[in-house]
Design a protein around this motif. Structure first.
Motif, PDB file in Angstrom:
ATOM      1  N   LYS A 155      43.553  28.639  54.393  1.00 24.01           N
ATOM      2  CA  LYS A 155      43.350  30.004  53.788  1.00 24.01           C
ATOM      3  C   LYS A 155      41.978  29.747  53.087  1.00 24.01           C
ATOM      4  O   LYS A 155      41.564  28.724  52.647  1.00 24.01           O
ATOM      5  N   GLY A 156      41.131  30.737  53.004  1.00 27.69           N
ATOM      6  CA  GLY A 156      40.120  30.893  52.252  1.00 27.69           C
ATOM      7  C   GLY A 156      40.517  31.341  50.739  1.00 27.69           C
ATOM      8  O   GLY A 156      41.227  32.239  50.455  1.00 27.69           O
ATOM      9  N   VAL A 157      39.910  30.987  49.922  1.00 24.44           N
ATOM     10  CA  VAL A 157      40.154  31.270  48.440  1.00 24.44           C
ATOM     11  C   VAL A 157      39.495  32.358  47.902  1.00 24.44           C
ATOM     12  O   VAL A 157      38.166  32.648  48.160  1.00 24.44           O
ATOM     13  N   TRP A 158      40.172  33.563  47.649  1.00 24.74           N
ATOM     14  CA  TRP A 158      39.468  34.744  46.945  1.00 24.74           C
ATOM     15  C   TRP A 158      39.948  34.891  45.649  1.00 24.74           C
ATOM     16  O   TRP A 158      41.244  34.958  45.245  1.00 24.74           O
ATOM     17  N   PRO A 159      38.963  35.106  44.707  1.00 20.77           N
ATOM     18  CA  PRO A 159      39.034  35.244  43.196  1.00 20.77           C
ATOM     19  C   PRO A 159      40.101  36.479  43.077  1.00 20.77           C
ATOM     20  O   PRO A 159      39.906  37.698  43.844  1.00 20.77           O
ATOM     21  N   LYS A 160      40.745  36.724  42.024  1.00 18.99           N
ATOM     22  CA  LYS A 160      41.435  37.840  41.487  1.00 18.99           C
ATOM     23  C   LYS A 160      40.552  38.936  41.005  1.00 18.99           C
ATOM     24  O   LYS A 160      39.590  38.777  40.307  1.00 18.99           O
ATOM     25  N   PRO A 161      40.590  40.209  41.716  1.00 15.97           N
ATOM     26  CA  PRO A 161      39.852  41.238  41.379  1.00 15.97           C
ATOM     27  C   PRO A 161      39.911  41.908  39.933  1.00 15.97           C
ATOM     28  O   PRO A 161      41.086  41.607  39.321  1.00 15.97           O
ATOM     29  N   GLU A 162      38.984  42.105  39.217  1.00 10.98           N
ATOM     30  CA  GLU A 162      39.130  42.641  37.937  1.00 10.98           C
ATOM     31  C   GLU A 162      38.170  43.744  37.733  1.00 10.98           C
ATOM     32  O   GLU A 162      36.946  43.633  38.573  1.00 10.98           O
ATOM     33  N   THR A 163      38.374  44.881  36.869  1.00  8.83           N
ATOM     34  CA  THR A 163      37.411  45.880  36.691  1.00  8.83           C
ATOM     35  C   THR A 163      36.571  45.704  35.563  1.00  8.83           C
ATOM     36  O   THR A 163      37.033  45.346  34.598  1.00  8.83           O
ATOM     37  N   ARG A 164      35.147  45.874  35.932  1.00 11.23           N
ATOM     38  CA  ARG A 164      34.142  45.711  34.565  1.00 11.23           C
ATOM     39  C   ARG A 164      33.217  46.864  34.607  1.00 11.23           C
ATOM     40  O   ARG A 164      33.051  47.655  35.443  1.00 11.23           O
ATOM     41  N   THR A 165      32.558  47.072  33.453  1.00 12.67           N
ATOM     42  CA  THR A 165      31.526  48.126  33.360  1.00 12.67           C
ATOM     43  C   THR A 165      30.219  47.261  33.259  1.00 12.67           C
ATOM     44  O   THR A 165      29.941  46.515  32.272  1.00 12.67           O
ATOM     45  N   GLU A 197      31.862  51.497  36.074  1.00 11.76           N
ATOM     46  CA  GLU A 197      32.914  50.824  36.327  1.00 11.76           C
ATOM     47  C   GLU A 197      32.929  50.220  37.677  1.00 11.76           C
ATOM     48  O   GLU A 197      32.832  51.054  38.695  1.00 11.76           O
ATOM     49  N   ILE A 198      33.019  48.826  37.884  1.00 12.36           N
ATOM     50  CA  ILE A 198      32.872  48.478  39.110  1.00 12.36           C
ATOM     51  C   ILE A 198      34.106  47.226  39.124  1.00 12.36           C
ATOM     52  O   ILE A 198      34.365  46.688  38.424  1.00 12.36           O
ATOM     53  N   THR A 199      34.569  47.055  40.581  1.00  8.01           N
ATOM     54  CA  THR A 199      35.479  45.849  40.685  1.00  8.01           C
ATOM     55  C   THR A 199      34.905  44.875  41.110  1.00  8.01           C
ATOM     56  O   THR A 199      34.122  44.852  42.092  1.00  8.01           O
ATOM     57  N   VAL A 200      35.218  43.589  40.684  1.00  7.95           N
ATOM     58  CA  VAL A 200      34.595  42.247  40.785  1.00  7.95           C
ATOM     59  C   VAL A 200      35.546  41.631  41.268  1.00  7.95           C
ATOM     60  O   VAL A 200      36.632  41.391  40.883  1.00  7.95           O
ATOM     61  N   ALA A 201      35.145  40.355  42.087  1.00  7.85           N
ATOM     62  CA  ALA A 201      36.171  39.366  42.418  1.00  7.85           C
ATOM     63  C   ALA A 201      35.384  37.988  42.104  1.00  7.85           C
ATOM     64  O   ALA A 201      34.341  37.777  42.830  1.00  7.85           O
ATOM     65  N   GLU A 202      35.741  37.369  40.904  1.00 13.50           N
ATOM     66  CA  GLU A 202      35.092  36.203  40.502  1.00 13.50           C
ATOM     67  C   GLU A 202      35.841  35.248  39.664  1.00 13.50           C
ATOM     68  O   GLU A 202      36.839  35.741  38.997  1.00 13.50           O
ATOM     69  N   MET A 203      35.608  34.130  39.796  1.00 17.02           N
ATOM     70  CA  MET A 203      36.252  33.034  39.041  1.00 17.02           C
ATOM     71  C   MET A 203      35.586  31.642  38.925  1.00 17.02           C
ATOM     72  O   MET A 203      34.443  31.413  39.503  1.00 17.02           O
ATOM     73  N   TYR A 237      32.323  31.096  41.289  1.00 12.66           N
ATOM     74  CA  TYR A 237      32.587  31.589  42.685  1.00 12.66           C
ATOM     75  C   TYR A 237      32.657  33.225  42.597  1.00 12.66           C
ATOM     76  O   TYR A 237      33.609  33.475  41.853  1.00 12.66           O
ATOM     77  N   SER A 238      32.029  33.862  43.429  1.00 11.02           N
ATOM     78  CA  SER A 238      32.306  35.346  43.454  1.00 11.02           C
ATOM     79  C   SER A 238      32.106  35.802  44.780  1.00 11.02           C
ATOM     80  O   SER A 238      31.451  35.145  45.804  1.00 11.02           O
ATOM     81  N   SER A 239      32.789  36.945  45.159  1.00 14.53           N
ATOM     82  CA  SER A 239      32.802  37.567  46.471  1.00 14.53           C
ATOM     83  C   SER A 239      31.377  38.083  46.519  1.00 14.53           C
ATOM     84  O   SER A 239      31.073  38.365  47.912  1.00 14.53           O
ATOM     85  N   PRO A 285      36.599  43.695  46.929  1.00 10.91           N
ATOM     86  CA  PRO A 285      37.467  42.956  46.088  1.00 10.91           C
ATOM     87  C   PRO A 285      38.735  42.893  45.940  1.00 10.91           C
ATOM     88  O   PRO A 285      39.677  41.997  45.973  1.00 10.91           O
ATOM     89  N   ALA A 286      39.130  44.099  45.980  1.00  9.98           N
ATOM     90  CA  ALA A 286      40.661  44.487  45.969  1.00  9.98           C
ATOM     91  C   ALA A 286      41.277  44.815  47.369  1.00  9.98           C
ATOM     92  O   ALA A 286      42.410  45.088  47.381  1.00  9.98           O
ATOM     93  N   ALA A 287      40.603  44.350  48.460  1.00  5.98           N
ATOM     94  CA  ALA A 287      41.159  44.461  49.833  1.00  5.98           C
ATOM     95  C   ALA A 287      42.461  43.768  49.809  1.00  5.98           C
ATOM     96  O   ALA A 287      42.781  42.509  49.627  1.00  5.98           O
ATOM     97  N   ASP A 288      43.339  44.469  50.487  1.00  4.89           N
ATOM     98  CA  ASP A 288      44.749  43.943  50.655  1.00  4.89           C
ATOM     99  C   ASP A 288      44.835  42.850  51.762  1.00  4.89           C
ATOM    100  O   ASP A 288      45.085  43.359  53.049  1.00  4.89           O
ATOM    101  N   GLN A 289      44.370  41.487  51.686  1.00  2.00           N
ATOM    102  CA  GLN A 289      44.519  40.966  52.815  1.00  2.00           C
ATOM    103  C   GLN A 289      45.078  39.450  52.435  1.00  2.00           C
ATOM    104  O   GLN A 289      45.310  39.213  51.210  1.00  2.00           O
ATOM    105  N   ASP A 290      45.487  38.660  53.316  1.00  2.00           N
ATOM    106  CA  ASP A 290      46.321  37.414  52.709  1.00  2.00           C
ATOM    107  C   ASP A 290      45.710  36.179  52.817  1.00  2.00           C
ATOM    108  O   ASP A 290      45.966  34.975  52.480  1.00  2.00           O
TER     109      ASP A 290
END
Length: 287
Positions: free
Chosen positions: A82-92, A97-103, A110-112, A128-133
């Motif tokens: 699997k590829g690692v995908w950061p947990k999405p969160e909303t920031r201003t 307001e935008i959704t980002v996936a970063e860790m 590491y960021s989307s 960032p919040a796409a419903d994928q496995d």
């Protein structure tokens, strides 16, 4: 211009293709000098984007401006990759307001947004919040005979199918450098044109780098690879073609038979060399 008057030599075997992605590729390679103007032009109409630092496999030859971004990987309890995908969160950001996936991973951020270039920023799976496995799945028409005989398009890629990675060869360059596969990522249920292309490689050279613990990016490689597997987003940073490791016979004419080679304009990448670069990530279109 005469039909044969082409700045790329006939022997290169490069494919002619419609350069509909020229604008995207050009923006993706803009230097920091034009960043302020680029941000003001793009930020109001999209999400994310701007100057991003990323880690990737090094571009060593050809016109590509930079390396391709690495995808951190993990192997699940059943042996699927699997590829690692950061947990999405909303920031201003700038009042929006935008959704980002970063860790934080391996001492790096590491960021989307690492993958927001060459049109990939518009693909559903880059949201960032796409419903994928996040499983790597085999592409439908891989250039490797072993992969074609093992998988159908869409099958999940499994660690057991790389057991001969220390001896594998296909008549291109040296055998034993590693065993590759072509696939897609975060692309279940979308059209072929919307799939995210990736390449995964298992190599003792990667395993040795991790076990030695030496080098500038030792912590990153330890966190982003697993059991000798490394992966990257497979979009050439020049004109967005899909390169491959040890897949094209004509790569030997350009000293790329043991590297990742792009037939379109002879860009070459070294999967065993990690680089850290900055580029201008393109904003994702607003939904």
């Amino acid at each position: 211009m005469p039909v044969d008057d082409d700045k790329y030599p006939t022997e290169s075997g490069r494919r002619r293709f419609v350069k509909g992605v020229v604008g995207s590729a050009t923006l993706a390679s803009v230097g920091t000098g034009g960043v302020a103007a680029l941000n003001s032009a793009t930020a109001p109409t999209g999400a994310g984007g701007g100057i991003i630092q990323y880690l990737g496999i090094e571009n060593t030859d050809g016109p590509a401006p930079r390396g391709m971004p690495q995808i951190p990987i993990e192997i699940d309890s059943e042996g699927f990759i699997k590829g690692v995908w950061p947990k999405p969160e909303t920031r201003t950001v700038q009042g929006r307001e935008i959704t980002v996936a970063e860790m934080e991973l391996g001492g790096e951020t590491y960021s989307s947004e690492w993958f927001q270039y060459c049109g990939a920023q518009s693909l559903p799976g880059i949201q960032p919040a796409a419903d994928q496995d996040n499983f790597f799945r085999s592409t439908g028409s891989p250039p490797y005979e072993w992969q074609s005989s093992t998988y159908s398009g869409g099958d999940k890629i499994h660690i057991d199918d790389f057991q001969d990675y220390e001896s594998w060869g296909n008549g291109i360059g040296a055998s034993g450098l590693g065993k590759p596969a072509m696939g897609t990522w975060r692309s279940e249920g979308v059209s072929p044109q919307e799939q995210i292309p990736i390449q995964v490689l298992r190599s003792k050279r990667i395993l040795d780098k991790v076990e030695s613990g030496e080098g500038e990016f030792a912590e990153w490689l330890r966190a982003s690879t697993a059991e000798g597997f490394i992966a990257w987003l497979d979009k050439c940073t020049h004109f967005c073609c899909v390169p491959a490791f040890k897949a094209f016979g004509d790569s030997s004419k350009f000293g790329a038979e043991d590297r990742v080679y792009c037939q379109c304009h002879q860009s070459v990448y070294d999967p065993f060399s990690t680089i850290k670069k900055s580029f201008v990530a393109l904003p994702r279109p607003d939904n």
